[in-house]
Design a protein around this motif. Structure first.
Motif, PDB file in Angstrom:
ATOM      1  N   MET A  49      -2.322   5.070   8.756  1.00 49.63           N
ATOM      2  CA  MET A  49      -1.388   5.789   7.888  1.00 49.63           C
ATOM      3  C   MET A  49      -1.725   7.275   7.880  1.00 49.63           C
ATOM      4  O   MET A  49      -2.889   7.658   7.859  1.00 49.63           O
ATOM      5  CB  MET A  49      -1.458   5.194   6.490  1.00 49.63           C
ATOM      6  CG  MET A  49      -1.006   3.734   6.477  1.00 49.63           C
ATOM      7  SD  MET A  49      -0.847   3.053   4.830  1.00 49.63           S
ATOM      8  CE  MET A  49      -2.545   2.933   4.373  1.00 49.63           C
ATOM      9  N   VAL A  56       3.842   7.167   2.521  1.00 53.12           N
ATOM     10  CA  VAL A  56       4.283   5.970   3.237  1.00 53.12           C
ATOM     11  C   VAL A  56       4.209   4.759   2.306  1.00 53.12           C
ATOM     12  O   VAL A  56       3.541   4.790   1.272  1.00 53.12           O
ATOM     13  CB  VAL A  56       3.427   5.675   4.492  1.00 53.12           C
ATOM     14  CG1 VAL A  56       3.526   6.824   5.476  1.00 53.12           C
ATOM     15  CG2 VAL A  56       1.986   5.392   4.115  1.00 53.12           C
ATOM     16  N   ASN A 105       3.488   0.627   2.832  1.00 50.86           N
ATOM     17  CA  ASN A 105       3.059  -0.300   3.865  1.00 50.86           C
ATOM     18  C   ASN A 105       2.844  -1.678   3.249  1.00 50.86           C
ATOM     19  O   ASN A 105       1.924  -1.874   2.467  1.00 50.86           O
ATOM     20  CB  ASN A 105       1.753   0.254   4.440  1.00 50.86           C
ATOM     21  CG  ASN A 105       1.136  -0.660   5.450  1.00 50.86           C
ATOM     22  OD1 ASN A 105       1.780  -1.582   5.955  1.00 50.86           O
ATOM     23  ND2 ASN A 105      -0.127  -0.441   5.739  1.00 50.86           N
ATOM     24  N   ILE A 147       0.844  -1.190   0.000  1.00 48.30           N
ATOM     25  CA  ILE A 147       0.000   0.000   0.000  1.00 48.30           C
ATOM     26  C   ILE A 147       0.878   1.238   0.000  1.00 48.30           C
ATOM     27  O   ILE A 147       1.692   1.419   0.898  1.00 48.30           O
ATOM     28  CB  ILE A 147      -0.932  -0.026   1.218  1.00 48.30           C
ATOM     29  CG1 ILE A 147      -1.769  -1.303   1.178  1.00 48.30           C
ATOM     30  CG2 ILE A 147      -1.845   1.189   1.247  1.00 48.30           C
ATOM     31  CD1 ILE A 147      -2.256  -1.727   2.522  1.00 48.30           C
ATOM     32  N   GLN A 148       0.720   2.070  -1.025  1.00 47.73           N
ATOM     33  CA  GLN A 148       1.622   3.216  -1.168  1.00 47.73           C
ATOM     34  C   GLN A 148       0.858   4.527  -1.107  1.00 47.73           C
ATOM     35  O   GLN A 148       1.179   5.486  -1.787  1.00 47.73           O
ATOM     36  CB  GLN A 148       2.393   3.086  -2.494  1.00 47.73           C
ATOM     37  CG  GLN A 148       3.176   1.780  -2.569  1.00 47.73           C
ATOM     38  CD  GLN A 148       3.779   1.531  -3.931  1.00 47.73           C
ATOM     39  OE1 GLN A 148       4.233   2.448  -4.595  1.00 47.73           O
ATOM     40  NE2 GLN A 148       3.803   0.281  -4.361  1.00 47.73           N
ATOM     41  N   ASN A 149      -0.183   4.542  -0.285  1.00 49.93           N
ATOM     42  CA  ASN A 149      -1.031   5.717  -0.193  1.00 49.93           C
ATOM     43  C   ASN A 149      -1.793   5.594   1.119  1.00 49.93           C
ATOM     44  O   ASN A 149      -2.165   4.488   1.502  1.00 49.93           O
ATOM     45  CB  ASN A 149      -1.998   5.669  -1.382  1.00 49.93           C
ATOM     46  CG  ASN A 149      -2.884   6.881  -1.457  1.00 49.93           C
ATOM     47  OD1 ASN A 149      -3.372   7.388  -0.441  1.00 49.93           O
ATOM     48  ND2 ASN A 149      -3.108   7.351  -2.642  1.00 49.93           N
ATOM     49  N   ASP A 150      -2.021   6.707   1.797  1.00 48.46           N
ATOM     50  CA  ASP A 150      -2.678   6.572   3.107  1.00 48.46           C
ATOM     51  C   ASP A 150      -4.194   6.656   3.041  1.00 48.46           C
ATOM     52  O   ASP A 150      -4.885   6.159   3.925  1.00 48.46           O
ATOM     53  CB  ASP A 150      -2.152   7.616   4.098  1.00 48.46           C
ATOM     54  CG  ASP A 150      -2.493   9.028   3.653  1.00 48.46           C
ATOM     55  OD1 ASP A 150      -2.598   9.255   2.434  1.00 48.46           O
ATOM     56  OD2 ASP A 150      -2.646   9.901   4.516  1.00 48.46           O
ATOM     57  N   ASN A 151      -4.714   7.262   1.977  1.00 50.20           N
ATOM     58  CA  ASN A 151      -6.161   7.466   1.948  1.00 50.20           C
ATOM     59  C   ASN A 151      -6.854   6.251   1.330  1.00 50.20           C
ATOM     60  O   ASN A 151      -7.387   6.302   0.230  1.00 50.20           O
ATOM     61  CB  ASN A 151      -6.486   8.733   1.162  1.00 50.20           C
ATOM     62  CG  ASN A 151      -7.946   9.112   1.303  1.00 50.20           C
ATOM     63  OD1 ASN A 151      -8.650   8.598   2.178  1.00 50.20           O
ATOM     64  ND2 ASN A 151      -8.417   9.976   0.430  1.00 50.20           N
ATOM     65  N   VAL A 152      -6.798   5.158   2.063  1.00 47.44           N
ATOM     66  CA  VAL A 152      -7.320   3.900   1.538  1.00 47.44           C
ATOM     67  C   VAL A 152      -8.053   3.165   2.647  1.00 47.44           C
ATOM     68  O   VAL A 152      -7.927   3.501   3.817  1.00 47.44           O
ATOM     69  CB  VAL A 152      -6.176   2.981   1.040  1.00 47.44           C
ATOM     70  CG1 VAL A 152      -5.458   3.599  -0.120  1.00 47.44           C
ATOM     71  CG2 VAL A 152      -5.210   2.664   2.173  1.00 47.44           C
TER      72      VAL A 152
END
Lengths: 472, 364
Positions: free
Chosen positions: B275, B280, B282, A401-406
């Motif tokens: 997050m 980032v 993860n 996962i390369q994005n926080d808004n998920v």
């Protein structure tokens, strides 16, 4: 509660109908193994355009360069030097079952293909070994502008030829892995489907792949383009009789789903237990489009099968529903891959697996969220049922996962039929055997209901339960 | 000196190489490793327990990071303790080891062994902190052997500065009814690696592994846990909670391995991750391997932003957004930090996290 007595015996899939072998009556076949000469010979026999011949030879180079995977089930029993990569049946492609030679026609009759065509399909393609022997589509579907033909005809068509060239192995390049490079070198047969903008194909199309010759490979290529706002349900079936030598299936499926289009791709894979099924399937989905995969894996000795979806356009979606049933001598490594490459994309993977009688099931998946894929959702659920302690069931999911808004969720469960569940059902007056049958059927039910009716019936027959005492 | 690991934290079953999670490697220039200058061990030791600074010879359990890391610490040991708890002794006080990386001790390589004999119980607490300036190195390895009905609690807290390299490796074996109870807090360092492999050999033996991690700035965290269920009715609980900020990266691998014969074994694994930045990365790879029918294995993972409704609720009670976020992260870490028997260390974690969270920028 009675816990002793005979173990419940969950029957192996009844394969007798699939195991009827035809005498091999090839019009033409290449020698075993894989050399540039063989690839040139196939290209020549198929009257390839120049670009395709070059493509095949380049793929062969890539094949020779790449190594076998260092993960997954053993491929030790597969020796490419013994595989016949091209074997043409003794018939040309027909548009009428009456013109198909009797032995081949009878094979498909036994598999119920012509009957299904009459009843519930908009079109059928039937491949026998390396070539398509039958292709037909209903007149009303043809009138909508839908093209459903074999790959070779499309390749040589003045209108669709350039379209094939533009899309062929662009989504799954030969560099991807060793067996897709092999596919690029020796592919033959398969279906081409084009659904024009806005056209809704109400009833499914079906291609059926039958590999009859022992020690042969089948390398069909399926290319489907569903244009803007159009929709299609495509069914793929495959089977082969059992031989004592290794057979190889390394097909490739490329699906292009345009804006707001919808494609459902259902597969029932029932290869014989000498088959190495190393198949590659991939879909790219544009803005607002949907890809739905329904996948049943029952056959083959070894399978590596992970349909991949690239959610390229905003608001695109994928759903994957799969069931895998591994019995004695089988190592089925199946699952799905998804790449969220655009904002507001959605994926849902739901799988079940059953291992029995020394069979190995592996669930393998990857969920990748790229940095720009804002506000996407993914949920994965996989459940495994172990029916005895000689079998294996492994779960190997990965998330990147390369994005926080998920919103990413994952659940996995493994176990056996619980005594409590049986006890509960028995306390309601259901016999122990019925309770167990009910639980196993219930386990598979969410998948069965996604299958076309005739396949759901077939699947329930496949997982027939013969109750005799208790499990455990 | 140079450190070079070709393969550490390897998955027991490989998957696609292109995902980059099958294993990791490490190459770094290390400060000189000398004997530890100072006394890390607390003065008051529990009665009846032998604590020695000499390493214990003999066959030791495999660790989570793998053979390369284990060989390196054996060859470069600079400190560490061997703890033996005789049968029947229940240590009332914890054994506390406090290491500080600074100009006197830029590199610490501790190798520890804890052997708890039948019906005994012991708690060992290890903490690693540093001054602001030292680009230090900590590499540790701890072996736990829990005998019949014995319990070992191990608490490891890492609060190193952003230029330190750190790895902490654990290998454990539990005999009948033995309990291995571990809390790991990976909160600092430039790169932090953690590994744990627990062999649940004895009937009814168990592993409880509770981990918190905190990624901020450019930290990379790489974790590999394996619970191997061999004995009947063995149980494992692996629960990981973490937060990722800024440009931090994390890979978590957790494997529950049910070996044939581990009847009625139960394994649960979870990872919850919050997050706070679009930069980032993860990665999570939770494996369940199963060769036994009569088991129950479960895994759950979830990853995302803080739940809006939770945030909204707290803000409606008068907290500003930042305070609300801090509260949520602290609550997430609480079950793990509650396991620390040393109050000053609990406070240090709380302070550390609070201070670090001040860098979160409120969403405009």
């Amino acid at each position: 509660m009675k816990t002793t007595g005979n173990k419940t015996y969950v029957e192996d899939i009844d394969r007798s109908v699939y195991d009827i072998k035809d005498k091999v009556d090839a019009a033409y076949q290449v020698a075993q193994g894989l050399t540039p000469e063989i690839v040139r010979e196939i290209s020549e026999a198929k009257n390839d355009p120049e670009w395709m011949r070059e493509f095949r030879l380049k793929s062969l180079e890539i094949y020779n360069r790449l190594s076998l995977p260092n993960w997954g089930p053993s491929l030790e029993g597969l020796n490419m030097d013994n595989i016949v990569t091209y074997i043409r049946p003794n018939t040309a492609m027909r548009g009428n079952w009456k013109e198909v030679p009797d032995d081949i026609k009878n094979t498909f009759e036994r598999l119920g293909i012509p009957e299904a065509e009459r009843k519930s399909l908009a079109g059928v393609g039937a491949q026998y070994d390396s070539e398509v022997v039958y292709h037909n589509v209903r007149e009303e579907v043809r009138r909508q502008g839908v093209i459903y033909t074999d790959m070779e005809s499309a390749l040589h068509d003045p209108v669709y030829g350039p379209m094939v060239k533009e899309h062929f192995m662009k989504l799954v390049p030969p560099e991807d892995h060793k067996f897709v490079a092999l596919h690029g070198a020796v592919w033959s047969g398969g279906s081409f489907v084009y659904v024009p903008e806005g056209v809704q194909v109400e009833i499914p199309l079906q291609s059926y792949f039958r590999l009859n010759a022992p020690g042969a490979g089948q390398f069909e290529h399926t290319l489907i383009i569903v244009e803007k706002g159009a929709s299609l349900h495509f069914i793929e079936g495959c089977s082969a009789p059992k031989y004592n030598v290794a057979n190889l299936h390394a097909g490739c499926v490329e699906l292009y789903v345009a804006e707001n289009a919808r494609l459902r791709y259902s597969t029932i894979e029932n290869w014989s237990k000498n088959m190495y099924n190393l198949n590659t399937k991939r879909a790219v989905v544009e803005k607002g489009g949907t890809i739905e995969w329904v996948s049943g894996s029952f056959g083959s000795h070894v399978s590596y099968l992970y349909p991949m979806s690239i959610l390229k356009g905003e608001n695109s979606r994928m759903e994957f529903t799969g069931i895998t049933f591994a019995g004695n001598g089988q190592s089925l490594d199946t699952g799905a891959k998804v790449v969220h490459a655009a904002p507001h994309t959605y994926s849902n993977i739901n799988t079940k697996s059953i291992s029995k009688d020394g069979g190995n099931c592996t669930y393998r998946s990857s969920v990748t969220v790229l940095p720009n894929a804002n506000d996407c959702k993914s949920s994965v659920s996989c459940e495994s049922l172990m029916l005895d302690d000689r079998s294996r069931s492994d779960t190997i999911p990965a998330m990147d996962i390369q994005n926080d808004n998920v919103d990413i969720g994952h659940e996995a469960k493994i176990g056996r039929i619980s005594d409590e569940a049986i006890f509960y059902l028995m306390s309601r007056g259901i016999s122990e055997d019925d309770a167990k049958a009910m639980i196993v059927t219930g386990f598979a039910e969410p998948i069965a209901k996604e299958l076309p009716v005739e396949y759901a019936v077939e699947m329930n027959n496949l997982i027939k339960l013969e109750m005799e005492g208790s499990i455990g | 000196m140079n450190l070079s690991f070709k393969q550490i934290n390897a998955l027991p079953f490989l998957t696609w190489n292109r995902l980059g999670v099958n294993q990791t490697s490490l190459a770094a220039e290390l400060p000189e490793i000398k004997s530890y200058n100072g006394t890390p061990l607390n003065e008051k030791l529990p009665e009846g327990v032998t604590v020695s600074s000499q390493p214990l010879p003999g066959n030791m359990p495999e660790t989570g990071m793998g053979a390369e890391a284990a060989a390196f610490v054996e060859a470069n040991r600079s400190c560490g303790v061997s703890v033996r708890v005789p049968a029947g002794v229940k240590a009332a006080e914890p054994i506390v080891l406090t290491y500080r990386l600074d100009s006197k001790n830029p590199a610490v390589v501790d190798v520890n062994t804890v052997i708890a004999e039948e019906n005994s119980e012991v708690t060992v607490v290890m903490s690693y902190a540093s001054d602001e300036a030292t680009a230090g190195f900590h590499g540790g390895c701890t072996r736990l052997i829990a005998g019949k009905n014995a319990t070992i609690h191990l608490v490891q807290v890492q609060l190193l500065n952003d230029s330190c390299l750190h790895f902490d490796d654990v290998g454990a074996i539990a005999e009948e009814n033995g309990i291995i109870d571990i809390m790991q807090a990976e909160l600092g360092g430039s790169q932090a690696f953690a590994g744990c492999r627990a062999k649940l050999e004895g009937r009814c033996s168990s592993l409880n592994l509770e981990t918190i991690y905190f990624g901020d700035r450019k930290r990379s965290i790489d974790i590999n846990y394996v619970a191997e269920h061999i004995g009947k009715k063995t149980a494992s609980e692996i629960h990981v909670n973490g937060a990722l900020l800024d440009e931090s990266r994390k890979t978590f691998r957790g494997t529950i391995d049910f070996v044939r014969g581990a009847k009625q074994a139960v394994g649960h694994e979870s990872e919850y991750n919050l997050m706070f930045s679009p930069k980032v990365r993860n990665r999570t790879v939770p494996l369940i391997l199963c060769a036994e029918e009569d088991v129950e294995g479960q895994h759950a993972a979830s990853s995302g932003k803080i739940d809006d409704t939770k945030l909204f609720y707290l803000m409606s009670r008068g907290l500003d957004e930042l305070a609300a976020k801090k509260l949520i992260i602290e609550a997430q870490f609480q079950p793990a930090t509650d396991k620390i028997p040393v109050e000053s260390l609990q406070n240090a974690i709380s302070e550390y996290v609070k201070e670090r969270l001040n860098t979160i920028e409120p969403v405009s």
